[in-house]
Design a protein around this motif. Structure first.
Motif, PDB file in Angstrom:
ATOM      1  N   VAL A  98      27.828  -0.122 -22.731  1.00 53.85           N
ATOM      2  CA  VAL A  98      27.539   1.188 -22.258  1.00 53.85           C
ATOM      3  C   VAL A  98      28.172   1.223 -20.908  1.00 53.85           C
ATOM      4  O   VAL A  98      27.900   0.520 -20.105  1.00 53.85           O
ATOM      5  N   VAL A 152      22.188   8.136 -22.231  1.00 55.76           N
ATOM      6  CA  VAL A 152      22.551   6.992 -22.771  1.00 55.76           C
ATOM      7  C   VAL A 152      21.632   6.475 -23.842  1.00 55.76           C
ATOM      8  O   VAL A 152      21.859   5.965 -24.970  1.00 55.76           O
ATOM      9  N   GLN A 174      27.955   3.155 -18.038  1.00 47.37           N
ATOM     10  CA  GLN A 174      27.040   4.143 -17.563  1.00 47.37           C
ATOM     11  C   GLN A 174      27.513   5.328 -16.419  1.00 47.37           C
ATOM     12  O   GLN A 174      27.108   6.198 -16.294  1.00 47.37           O
ATOM     13  N   ARG A 229      26.769   9.011 -16.185  1.00 50.84           N
ATOM     14  CA  ARG A 229      26.056   9.494 -17.430  1.00 50.84           C
ATOM     15  C   ARG A 229      24.471   9.326 -16.977  1.00 50.84           C
ATOM     16  O   ARG A 229      24.035   8.326 -16.108  1.00 50.84           O
ATOM     17  N   PHE A 273      25.408  -3.431 -20.343  1.00 47.39           N
ATOM     18  CA  PHE A 273      26.310  -2.532 -19.087  1.00 47.39           C
ATOM     19  C   PHE A 273      27.245  -3.329 -18.480  1.00 47.39           C
ATOM     20  O   PHE A 273      28.215  -2.980 -17.466  1.00 47.39           O
ATOM     21  N   ILE A 282      20.555   8.603 -17.472  1.00 46.42           N
ATOM     22  CA  ILE A 282      20.130   7.320 -18.378  1.00 46.42           C
ATOM     23  C   ILE A 282      19.475   8.019 -19.786  1.00 46.42           C
ATOM     24  O   ILE A 282      19.503   7.312 -20.900  1.00 46.42           O
TER      25      ILE A 282
END
Length: 57
Positions: A26, A36, A28, A31, A5, A33
């Motif tokens: 990613v 993801v 994040q 979003r 990340f 988890i």
């Protein structure tokens, strides 16, 4: 395959051409988890064993 990340790590890999076996980056923000995890799992199931690319999810 490495999952990160970290924007700074991605910059090192891209900018300095560091060797790697593949990177999933990613972003994040905003979003859940669980979402993801689903996207990463799908990518890992569909990638070839010799894929050394950088994937952005």
């Amino acid at each position: 395959m490495l999952l990160t990340f970290d924007d700074d790590f991605l910059t090192l890999v891209e900018g300095q051409g560091l060797e790697h076996r593949g990177v999933i980056y990613v972003q994040q923000a905003g979003r859940q988890i669980g979402d993801v995890v689903k996207v990463v799992d799908e990518h890992l199931q569909n990638r070839s064993g010799d894929d050394q690319s950088i994937q952005y999810v």
